[in-house]
Scaffold this motif. Structure first.
Motif, PDB file in Angstrom:
ATOM      1  N   ALA A  97       0.834  -1.209   0.000  1.00 47.17           N
ATOM      2  CA  ALA A  97       0.000   0.000   0.000  1.00 47.17           C
ATOM      3  C   ALA A  97       0.865   1.255   0.000  1.00 47.17           C
ATOM      4  N   VAL A  98       1.924   1.237   0.791  1.00 48.25           N
ATOM      5  CA  VAL A  98       2.824   2.393   0.827  1.00 48.25           C
ATOM      6  C   VAL A  98       3.451   2.600  -0.550  1.00 48.25           C
ATOM      7  N   ASP A  99       3.907   1.515  -1.160  1.00 46.27           N
ATOM      8  CA  ASP A  99       4.506   1.633  -2.497  1.00 46.27           C
ATOM      9  C   ASP A  99       3.496   2.152  -3.517  1.00 46.27           C
ATOM     10  N   LEU A 100       2.259   1.699  -3.403  1.00 48.03           N
ATOM     11  CA  LEU A 100       1.229   2.177  -4.326  1.00 48.03           C
ATOM     12  C   LEU A 100       1.086   3.693  -4.233  1.00 48.03           C
ATOM     13  N   LEU A 101       1.136   4.190  -3.023  1.00 45.08           N
ATOM     14  CA  LEU A 101       0.931   5.621  -2.828  1.00 45.08           C
ATOM     15  C   LEU A 101       2.177   6.432  -3.133  1.00 45.08           C
ATOM     16  N   GLY A 102       3.309   5.759  -3.234  1.00 45.68           N
ATOM     17  CA  GLY A 102       4.538   6.460  -3.603  1.00 45.68           C
ATOM     18  C   GLY A 102       4.853   7.557  -2.606  1.00 45.68           C
ATOM     19  N   GLU A 103       5.104   8.757  -3.134  1.00 47.93           N
ATOM     20  CA  GLU A 103       5.480   9.855  -2.245  1.00 47.93           C
ATOM     21  C   GLU A 103       4.360  10.176  -1.258  1.00 47.93           C
ATOM     22  N   LEU A 104       3.125   9.986  -1.692  1.00 45.28           N
ATOM     23  CA  LEU A 104       2.009  10.216  -0.765  1.00 45.28           C
ATOM     24  C   LEU A 104       2.055   9.193   0.372  1.00 45.28           C
ATOM     25  N   GLY A 105       2.708   8.084   0.107  1.00 45.42           N
ATOM     26  CA  GLY A 105       2.763   7.019   1.104  1.00 45.42           C
ATOM     27  C   GLY A 105       3.670   7.333   2.281  1.00 45.42           C
ATOM     28  N   VAL A 106       4.543   8.309   2.145  1.00 41.24           N
ATOM     29  CA  VAL A 106       5.400   8.639   3.289  1.00 41.24           C
ATOM     30  C   VAL A 106       4.815   9.768   4.137  1.00 41.24           C
TER      31      VAL A 106
END
Lengths: 361, 403, 361, 403
Positions: free
Chosen positions: D334-343
């Motif tokens: 899920a974090v990878d899917l969101l990319g920069e939004l994931g951090v």
């Protein structure tokens, strides 16, 4: 609610497994694999006597009318003992196809013969899981043209069920005019595959209910469940062999099974594979009881169990060390069986792409 | 940081390339590559004369007598590879026995054995591992006692690569049964067709056979066919093992494999789509590419350290583990790309490249296991590379032998 | 042929690393990370005095005229000590962009200020690595409109270099009219990021040589190399911390570093990360010496080192056990730094897709 | 094999659903969920009355007094989840202390403590682990000596979940310092606001704090606040641990998480392409789906075994290892899917779901470590599931204590 094998199913597995343990020995497998035919007539006949070929055949046709789960449990035992016999295509997919789309007459003729082993049906439908070399089979004026690569159980086949490029199913005699069968050698010499070339080959269509390829899809799903079952059995055996070997083999005055690295490799195999039993049961059960989930479940089972099986094949070989890499123990028959199954009826990547398409378009 | 070669080395590269081009006609054909083939042996002599093999072996023992220069060695190897020229003979005599003799042999032994080994008159295999002594090599049990002024060997070796094609063998045997484990071993060498030596091919899962089991029943060896002192074989063997570990694989090999795969991905289709256009395969390809690139430059880093005679420490220790794993992953990817075609094997219709990817997939697993399993490699990395404690010795059923 | 760091480069790394070891302590990081600004002025000033900001600035502009490899070695030390300072965008990408596409005047004005720390340049170009929420910045009549998410080093920025949707680069003052800067909070409070909104914002174009977005690509490649370097340093530190902790911590009367499971976790981290040094050196070196390989090399470095770094972050935390999960040792600062870098300027999946496109269309 | 429920259970499910629907108005709101909140306590009483919590605790101690029926328990849990109804109180008093008392407590202890625990009057935490005693719990060093007819505790506990919100604690302390390691421990319980007890929150990497360190300085405990005999605490605690291991997580949890992710993949775009249309992400999603499905049915298999009172052996032992790893992988995806939004994390612009995926990514790693690390789990699986040897005891610096 009861998610477990019934007593009858456990008995079935014990009886098939017990029989195969006694006959499908490493020596027997080796003998068959190095011979010309990727099949032991003796084991095939023995299994036929146990009735395994008629598990999926309806009772009204003299079969046992049992479920795909039962067939999968048998296939699991066949994989467990790396038994060199046709089953998946002949007693599995072919019977599913005939049940789904066969005419009354076709069933009447073929079911008894399948049950007794007199007929052995090969399946040519690998293009449905992804065509290589642009291979395809087309129907023109009641005859088949084109080719199908990687047809299953070709070696001993008396008949074939062939899937054309529109999903239509056809019965073809192995000795039909215009049919050329070329055997293919694979890493796994316990099952036979080949290429079928059709040029104006006479074929008998399975009944027209099958127009939209639904029967073909069901056959494919059943084939995938059975391939997964075969890998499950083979991988389970590879874990057991690894654990047993690790408790015998000593290095540095310790059995290697006392090293944490070896223990953890075994634990990782077991932890990965154990839930695969449940996944397989579910996928097989769904084929009969939850049709709307069956196709996706068969894809999950085939792709996931292939991945875990591959991991087990590798780690078990590693636990065995050098001797596992040789032919001495015959461990490689299981390794190769898992490798063969992995690509059969669609490799994991292809199947996952299919599963995504099925769900999300 | 400079990836360019200096003029001296560029010139050298050109010289080697020129040699390769103009000597093609003297090169043995595919059926003339056996070590005993006269054409092969003539080619080997030519290579030694030019210093393209046996380069650093002293002249008086039949080598070329150059100073060690790892960069030149690499250049030779690369030029031979790129021009598809057959390189010098390789067997465990040349890679291990000769360096051992040079380090620990007597003058007489050097004079007697090195030249014919380099020239292919003698081909050697190595008898170290035993069925019960793999990772724990020092526990080996093949014995030699002395009788009538000869060593008499009894026991069994395994994993003896190429024994069936070798006329000579160097071997570890236990000559002092009462000495501590590591101090009772001697390093002997002898003809493989001695009476009492039985070599049996041990086929592996690929179907090919390069290993042997070797059985000894009262096999006799002259007392002077020993390197080092009696009981000192463990140290002699470790000198040799050092040479084995010293050999670095070709750091570009993974990249070369991937190039072949990329070509294949352009040619092969699935449902009419070229494999190179499949995003999932592209993702997996680029993962492997990045890792192969890392290993390639890691190889250059080690080469530089070697040129500068620096000890690369941990960096060298990881090469086998990572390199073998990467190769295995690459082969696994290729098999997956080919799908059902990927399980075809041997001479059979539609098989791609004779099933070479399936072969590699299995063979590379053998390499992960052989020469120190992945688990032993991780022990070595953690102990020698990271300073973590050695495996504790436990549960010894016999009274402890000081090691 | 010499593929290793020069003596000067080793000295540079030692001096920057030594300085950071003394000032970028866990206490200092914690203090900064829990404060309002994701930056320690003290460390930034100290580094500025060491001259690190002028490494990439040409000598004719009073800089050191060194290579991207030198900058990467500094960034590696910054990552190694999880130092809460802007570097990647300000002293790295911005200088590369100005060098590539800046006018003589822009260079003359900004380079000295960057060198002294008076100017700190933020970079708004994350859309070039994949736009979220359809964000984009467009140039209309010399002013900028639209928005850019996840601009780097926003917190302390005096100026920005902004990349528009056609790859054009623009200098924008942080206090320009029509520029709205919204800080974003991330897991990693040692660097600052934010969203920039432009409405008719006045901007000064970097020179027109930059029409095809080449300068932007070079900035991006440099940024990726530096992000990879940061992760490399952080992951290297996590391995060292894990090994050190495992040699102290005892359970069952043994230091846990004597367990094979722990040893192998450490070996796997080290074996994975060690070749990453070479990959990074190559990618950084290529930027200056092998331009035709530089872009692909930067993608390989960023994506691969992110994957290995993630693995190290996880395994090191596992080796530390429960205490590694707490804030006590501050280990999580490194964990989060690696997690932040992973997504920065394109996550591994996106970058690999880009790399494939670059090579195979 | 039958995934359908019998009529009895279908009826029961309906009954529970009906209860949930019609009792909504009595359910505490989000700010009334503290155990001491009167509305929460009233709700708890209502649930006990209906047997939807404390179901199998005997009536005389304040429970509902039903026979154990794991299927009904599961139905209750599922019906509450699907109707978003607040379930019974959960704390380590209810899940661990009460079962322990029922098994090993005195009649007086049962009468005195169980009912108020069930009703939320007492909230408990567990004091087992210590800074130097994690995986090796039995080495714990917190001591209690007897003085003036009281136990007097000195030492430190760690990982005490919820200590800051608990008024009671059960705890392992060493009362017989001269006895062998496992035989010198006692199981005490006491008020957490006793003088000499200092609870300090221990924030974790997610930024949240649910663990505590608890420091004891001459903390006094009456002699009768002990379960079992003095020195028998290790056995008492293992009875309790058995209950902890007995709790199965929700096997559908991973599937539920994936559904949320699939929704997200339909909504979020990258360069204008919906994430659900990205083939690489689809591949990773389906991998996780297959594994989640396997774990879901694995859960049903265990449930069935539990219903049939069969011992599922290895199948139960793998649940923590595989389940925690799967959840961690899902969060990582899920974090990878969101990319920069994931951090993005915490209350901040553009953050998705308050950074819940990043939280899970870290928290799930904590779960991989906590309650028996992945390495300990693999030891358990290999030793108890596969019959491989226990870790050898080596290198003990002190004279061996018989264990």
């Amino acid at each position: 609610m009861e998610f477990c094998l019934s007593e009858e199913q456990k008995l079935l597995q014990d009886s098939v497994g017990g029989y195969l343990a006694s006959v499908s020995t490493v020596e027997k497998i080796r003998e068959t694999a190095t011979g010309d035919e990727a099949m032991s007539k003796e084991i095939f006949d023995g299994l036929t006597e146990l009735g395994v070929n008629s598990v999926l055949i309806p009772e009204e046709h003299g079969g046992m009318g049992m479920s795909l789960l039962d067939a999968a449990l048998i296939q699991e035992m066949i994989g467990r003992h790396a038994a060199p016999v046709p089953y998946l295509a002949n007693a599995g997919m072919a019977v599913v196809g005939l049940n789904e789309a066969g005419t009354a007459e076709q069933k009447e003729v073929l079911f008894p013969k399948i049950a007794t082993g007199e007929a052995r049906i090969g399946i040519a439908m690998s293009e449905r899981t992804g065509a290589r070399e642009d291979a395809k089979v087309t129907l023109e004026g009641g005859t088949l043209n084109g080719r199908s690569l990687f047809a299953l159980d070709t070696g001993s086949a008396t008949d074939f069920i062939v899937c054309d490029n529109e999903g239509g199913l056809h019965l073809v005699k192995a000795d039909a005019a215009g049919l050329e069968i070329t055997a293919m050698g694979t890493i796994d010499n316990t099952r036979s595959v080949g290429e079928l070339k059709f040029s104006g080959t006479p074929a008998q269509p399975l009944s027209s209910e099958n127009e939209k390829g639904l029967a073909a899809s069901k056959m494919l799903a059943a084939g995938r469940v059975l391939a997964a079952a075969d890998t499950l059995g083979a991988a389970q055996m590879m874990i057991e062999k690894a654990v047993a070997y690790s408790l015998e083999r000593k290095q540095f005055n310790r059995i290697i099974g006392s090293y944490q690295a070896v223990k953890h490799m075994c634990a990782e195999m077991a932890a990965g594979l154990d839930p695969c039993h449940s996944l397989l049961w579910y996928a097989a059960y769904a084929a009969d009881a939850i049709p709307e989930e069956a196709e996706l479940a068969s894809m999950h089972a085939k792709s996931h169990i292939s991945e875990i099986g591959t991991m087990c094949a590798r780690k078990s070989t590693e636990v065995h060390g050098g001797i596992g890499f040789t032919e001495v123990l015959g461990l490689h028959f299981w390794f190769k069986r898992i490798g063969f199954n992995r690509q059969l009826l669609g490799g994991p990547t292809s199947i996952r792409a299919e599963a995504a398409k099925l769900q999300f378009g | 940081m400079d990836l360019k070669l200096s003029k001296e080395y560029e010139d050298f590269r050109q010289e080697v390339r020129d040699f390769c081009e103009k000597s093609k006609d003297q090169m043995p054909g595919p059926r003339e590559i056996g070590a005993s083939d006269p054409k092969r042996q003539a080619w080997q002599k030519l290579l030694i004369e030019h210093g393209y093999t046996a380069r650093t072996i002293p002249k008086e023992y039949g080598g070329y007598g150059a100073e060690p220069d790892v960069l030149k060695s690499r250049i030779i190897s690369e030029a031979f590879t790129e021009t598809k020229t057959l390189g010098g003979l390789s067997n465990q005599g040349i890679s291990m026995f000769v360096p051992t003799l040079l380090e620990l042999g007597t003058e007489e032994q050097k004079k007697r054995w090195i030249k014919p080994t380099l020239e292919g008159t003698h081909v050697w295999c190595q008898g170290y591992s035993e069925p019960n002594s793999g990772s724990d090599l020092a526990s080996l049990q093949t014995k030699a006692h002395v009788e009538d002024g000869m060593f008499v060997i009894n026991g069994q070796k395994i994993w003896t690569s190429g024994a069936h094609e070798s006329d000579m063998m160097f071997c570890l045997v236990r000559t002092e049964p009462d000495a501590p484990k590591h101090k009772g071993i001697s390093y002997l060498f002898f003809e493989t067709d001695n009476p009492g030596i039985d070599r049996r091919l041990l086929p592996n899962m690929t179907g090919a056979a390069s290993f042997n089991e070797v059985f000894f029943t009262d096999a006799k060896v002259p007392m002077d066919q020993i390197v080092g002192e009696r009981g000192d074989g463990w140290n002699v063997c470790n000198a040799t093992l050092k040479h084995e570990r010293g050999m670095l694989g070709d750091p570009n090999a993974a990249g070369t494999r991937l190039k072949t795969i990329i070509d294949m991905m352009h040619e092969e289709t699935l449902d009419g789509q070229r494999l190179i256009d499949n995003p999932v395969y592209r993702d997996r390809l680029v993962q492997l590419q990045a890792e192969a690139t890392a290993m390639q430059y890691h190889g250059l880093r080690l080469l530089t350290a070697s040129i500068k005679k620096e000890n690369p420490g941990l960096s060298r220790l990881i090469v086998k583990l990572q390199g073998c794993e990467l190769n295995h992953q690459i082969a696994s990817f290729a098999v997956d790309l080919l799908g059902e075609l990927g399980v075809l094997y041997g001479q059979t219709p539609l098989v791609r490249n004779n099933g070479t990817w399936q072969f590699s997939y299995m063979y590379d697993l053998g390499l992960i296991i052989g020469g120190g399993t992945a688990q032993i490699q991780k022990n070595i990395i953690s102990e020698h590379g990271l300073g973590m404690p050695r495996e504790p010795k436990v549960g010894q059923p016999k009274p402890a032998i000081p090691a």
